[in-house]
Write a protein that holds these residues in place. Structure first.
Motif, PDB file in Angstrom:
ATOM      1  N   MET A   1      42.452  10.692 -10.398  1.00  0.00           N
ATOM      2  CA  MET A   1      43.793  11.276 -10.506  1.00  0.00           C
ATOM      3  C   MET A   1      43.719  12.738 -10.934  1.00  0.00           C
ATOM      4  O   MET A   1      44.464  13.583 -10.425  1.00  0.00           O
ATOM      5  CB  MET A   1      44.641  10.469 -11.492  1.00  0.00           C
ATOM      6  N   ARG A   2      42.820  13.042 -11.863  1.00  0.00           N
ATOM      7  CA  ARG A   2      42.675  14.419 -12.346  1.00  0.00           C
ATOM      8  C   ARG A   2      42.162  15.320 -11.232  1.00  0.00           C
ATOM      9  O   ARG A   2      42.636  16.444 -11.056  1.00  0.00           O
ATOM     10  CB  ARG A   2      41.732  14.462 -13.555  1.00  0.00           C
ATOM     11  N   ARG A   3      41.204  14.849 -10.468  1.00  0.00           N
ATOM     12  CA  ARG A   3      40.662  15.652  -9.365  1.00  0.00           C
ATOM     13  C   ARG A   3      41.725  15.971  -8.324  1.00  0.00           C
ATOM     14  O   ARG A   3      41.684  17.010  -7.674  1.00  0.00           O
ATOM     15  CB  ARG A   3      39.494  14.917  -8.717  1.00  0.00           C
ATOM     16  N   LYS A   4      42.671  15.062  -8.174  1.00  0.00           N
ATOM     17  CA  LYS A   4      43.753  15.263  -7.205  1.00  0.00           C
ATOM     18  C   LYS A   4      44.961  15.971  -7.840  1.00  0.00           C
ATOM     19  O   LYS A   4      46.005  16.072  -7.218  1.00  0.00           O
ATOM     20  CB  LYS A   4      44.198  13.922  -6.641  1.00  0.00           C
ATOM     21  N   ASN A   5      44.767  16.424  -9.077  1.00  0.00           N
ATOM     22  CA  ASN A   5      45.834  17.088  -9.831  1.00  0.00           C
ATOM     23  C   ASN A   5      47.082  16.210  -9.976  1.00  0.00           C
ATOM     24  O   ASN A   5      48.204  16.702  -9.996  1.00  0.00           O
ATOM     25  CB  ASN A   5      46.193  18.442  -9.211  1.00  0.00           C
ATOM     26  N   GLN A   6      46.879  14.908 -10.074  1.00  0.00           N
ATOM     27  CA  GLN A   6      47.984  13.986 -10.263  1.00  0.00           C
ATOM     28  C   GLN A   6      48.252  13.727 -11.743  1.00  0.00           C
ATOM     29  O   GLN A   6      49.196  13.035 -12.094  1.00  0.00           O
ATOM     30  CB  GLN A   6      47.689  12.654  -9.560  1.00  0.00           C
ATOM     31  N   ILE A   7      47.383  14.273 -12.600  1.00  0.00           N
ATOM     32  CA  ILE A   7      47.510  14.081 -14.036  1.00  0.00           C
ATOM     33  C   ILE A   7      47.002  15.345 -14.719  1.00  0.00           C
ATOM     34  O   ILE A   7      46.027  15.951 -14.266  1.00  0.00           O
ATOM     35  CB  ILE A   7      46.715  12.827 -14.490  1.00  0.00           C
ATOM     36  N   THR A   8      47.669  15.745 -15.788  1.00  0.00           N
ATOM     37  CA  THR A   8      47.227  16.945 -16.506  1.00  0.00           C
ATOM     38  C   THR A   8      46.000  16.616 -17.340  1.00  0.00           C
ATOM     39  O   THR A   8      45.725  15.445 -17.648  1.00  0.00           O
ATOM     40  CB  THR A   8      48.336  17.481 -17.433  1.00  0.00           C
ATOM     41  N   GLN A   9      45.307  17.659 -17.728  1.00  0.00           N
ATOM     42  CA  GLN A   9      44.116  17.460 -18.547  1.00  0.00           C
ATOM     43  C   GLN A   9      44.496  16.872 -19.904  1.00  0.00           C
ATOM     44  O   GLN A   9      43.785  16.008 -20.432  1.00  0.00           O
ATOM     45  CB  GLN A   9      43.375  18.778 -18.728  1.00  0.00           C
ATOM     46  N   VAL A  10      45.629  17.304 -20.453  1.00  0.00           N
ATOM     47  CA  VAL A  10      46.086  16.764 -21.740  1.00  0.00           C
ATOM     48  C   VAL A  10      46.360  15.266 -21.607  1.00  0.00           C
ATOM     49  O   VAL A  10      45.933  14.472 -22.446  1.00  0.00           O
ATOM     50  CB  VAL A  10      47.348  17.514 -22.225  1.00  0.00           C
ATOM     51  N   LYS A  11      47.050  14.888 -20.556  1.00  0.00           N
ATOM     52  CA  LYS A  11      47.354  13.467 -20.333  1.00  0.00           C
ATOM     53  C   LYS A  11      46.060  12.674 -20.122  1.00  0.00           C
ATOM     54  O   LYS A  11      45.920  11.552 -20.613  1.00  0.00           O
ATOM     55  CB  LYS A  11      48.278  13.315 -19.119  1.00  0.00           C
ATOM     56  N   LEU A  12      45.105  13.255 -19.424  1.00  0.00           N
ATOM     57  CA  LEU A  12      43.811  12.617 -19.198  1.00  0.00           C
ATOM     58  C   LEU A  12      43.125  12.316 -20.531  1.00  0.00           C
ATOM     59  O   LEU A  12      42.656  11.205 -20.763  1.00  0.00           O
ATOM     60  CB  LEU A  12      42.920  13.507 -18.333  1.00  0.00           C
ATOM     61  N   PHE A  13      43.092  13.310 -21.417  1.00  0.00           N
ATOM     62  CA  PHE A  13      42.453  13.108 -22.724  1.00  0.00           C
ATOM     63  C   PHE A  13      43.205  12.068 -23.553  1.00  0.00           C
ATOM     64  O   PHE A  13      42.591  11.289 -24.282  1.00  0.00           O
ATOM     65  CB  PHE A  13      42.318  14.428 -23.482  1.00  0.00           C
ATOM     66  N   LYS A  14      44.515  12.043 -23.456  1.00  0.00           N
ATOM     67  CA  LYS A  14      45.288  11.026 -24.182  1.00  0.00           C
ATOM     68  C   LYS A  14      44.954   9.626 -23.672  1.00  0.00           C
ATOM     69  O   LYS A  14      44.832   8.689 -24.451  1.00  0.00           O
ATOM     70  CB  LYS A  14      46.788  11.296 -24.051  1.00  0.00           C
ATOM     71  N   GLU A  15      44.791   9.504 -22.382  1.00  0.00           N
ATOM     72  CA  GLU A  15      44.423   8.202 -21.802  1.00  0.00           C
ATOM     73  C   GLU A  15      43.005   7.801 -22.211  1.00  0.00           C
ATOM     74  O   GLU A  15      42.739   6.641 -22.486  1.00  0.00           O
ATOM     75  CB  GLU A  15      44.563   8.230 -20.273  1.00  0.00           C
ATOM     76  N   PHE A  16      42.100   8.771 -22.258  1.00  0.00           N
ATOM     77  CA  PHE A  16      40.741   8.495 -22.740  1.00  0.00           C
ATOM     78  C   PHE A  16      40.770   8.023 -24.193  1.00  0.00           C
ATOM     79  O   PHE A  16      40.031   7.124 -24.579  1.00  0.00           O
ATOM     80  CB  PHE A  16      39.841   9.728 -22.609  1.00  0.00           C
ATOM     81  N   ASP A  17      41.620   8.649 -25.005  1.00  0.00           N
ATOM     82  CA  ASP A  17      41.762   8.224 -26.405  1.00  0.00           C
ATOM     83  C   ASP A  17      42.240   6.777 -26.499  1.00  0.00           C
ATOM     84  O   ASP A  17      41.764   6.008 -27.332  1.00  0.00           O
ATOM     85  CB  ASP A  17      42.736   9.135 -27.155  1.00  0.00           C
ATOM     86  N   LYS A  18      43.167   6.403 -25.642  1.00  0.00           N
ATOM     87  CA  LYS A  18      43.663   5.017 -25.629  1.00  0.00           C
ATOM     88  C   LYS A  18      42.542   4.039 -25.279  1.00  0.00           C
ATOM     89  O   LYS A  18      42.422   2.985 -25.881  1.00  0.00           O
ATOM     90  CB  LYS A  18      44.813   4.862 -24.632  1.00  0.00           C
ATOM     91  N   ILE A  19      41.746   4.410 -24.305  1.00  0.00           N
ATOM     92  CA  ILE A  19      40.616   3.555 -23.897  1.00  0.00           C
ATOM     93  C   ILE A  19      39.619   3.433 -25.044  1.00  0.00           C
ATOM     94  O   ILE A  19      39.154   2.335 -25.354  1.00  0.00           O
ATOM     95  CB  ILE A  19      39.937   4.120 -22.627  1.00  0.00           C
ATOM     96  N   GLN A  20      39.311   4.555 -25.674  1.00  0.00           N
ATOM     97  CA  GLN A  20      38.368   4.537 -26.793  1.00  0.00           C
ATOM     98  C   GLN A  20      38.914   3.673 -27.930  1.00  0.00           C
ATOM     99  O   GLN A  20      38.170   2.916 -28.553  1.00  0.00           O
ATOM    100  CB  GLN A  20      38.096   5.951 -27.278  1.00  0.00           C
TER     101      GLN A  20
END
Length: 119
Positions: A5-24
């Protein structure tokens, strides 16, 4: 999926990191839950989670299973050794006999060995 999604610019970098935090956070909570229940490995916890809805004493049975396959798990590269996996299945079946329907023992045993192999 998030990286795609990030590569396709469908998600911002901030949102990406927030999702990574949720996974962690999920990973950390899973480990804490397993540890608080007395499980010493992700393998044990995964087997317990698989059995908890079908067996009354899933925690005790999980312990019995891992006592029964302790020797096999200590063998280097057991995941690719057919005889070792066969021995594991036999030991797991011995634990499950009388606790699950006899028709289901084979499929449950194969599933559990596969699950243990993946974890």
């Amino acid at each position: 999926e998030l990286i795609k999604m990030r590569r396709k610019n469908q998600i911002t970098q901030v949102k990406l990191f927030k999702e990574f935090d949720k996974i962690q956070e999920k990973i950390v909570n899973k480990s804490k839950e397993a540890e608080s229940m007395g499980f010493s490995s992700d393998r044990e916890f995964a087997v317990y989670k698989t059995l908890e809805y079908t067996l009354d004493d899933a925690k005790g049975i999980t312990g019995q299973i891992f006592q029964g396959i302790e020797e096999e798990l200590s063998i280097t590269d057991w995941q690719v050794k057919g005889e070792v996996k066969k021995s594991m299945r036999k030991n797991i079946k011995d634990v499950l006999r009388g606790k699950v329907e006899s028709n289901d023992i084979q499929s449950i045993t194969v599933s559990l060995v596969d699950l243990i192999k993946r974890n």
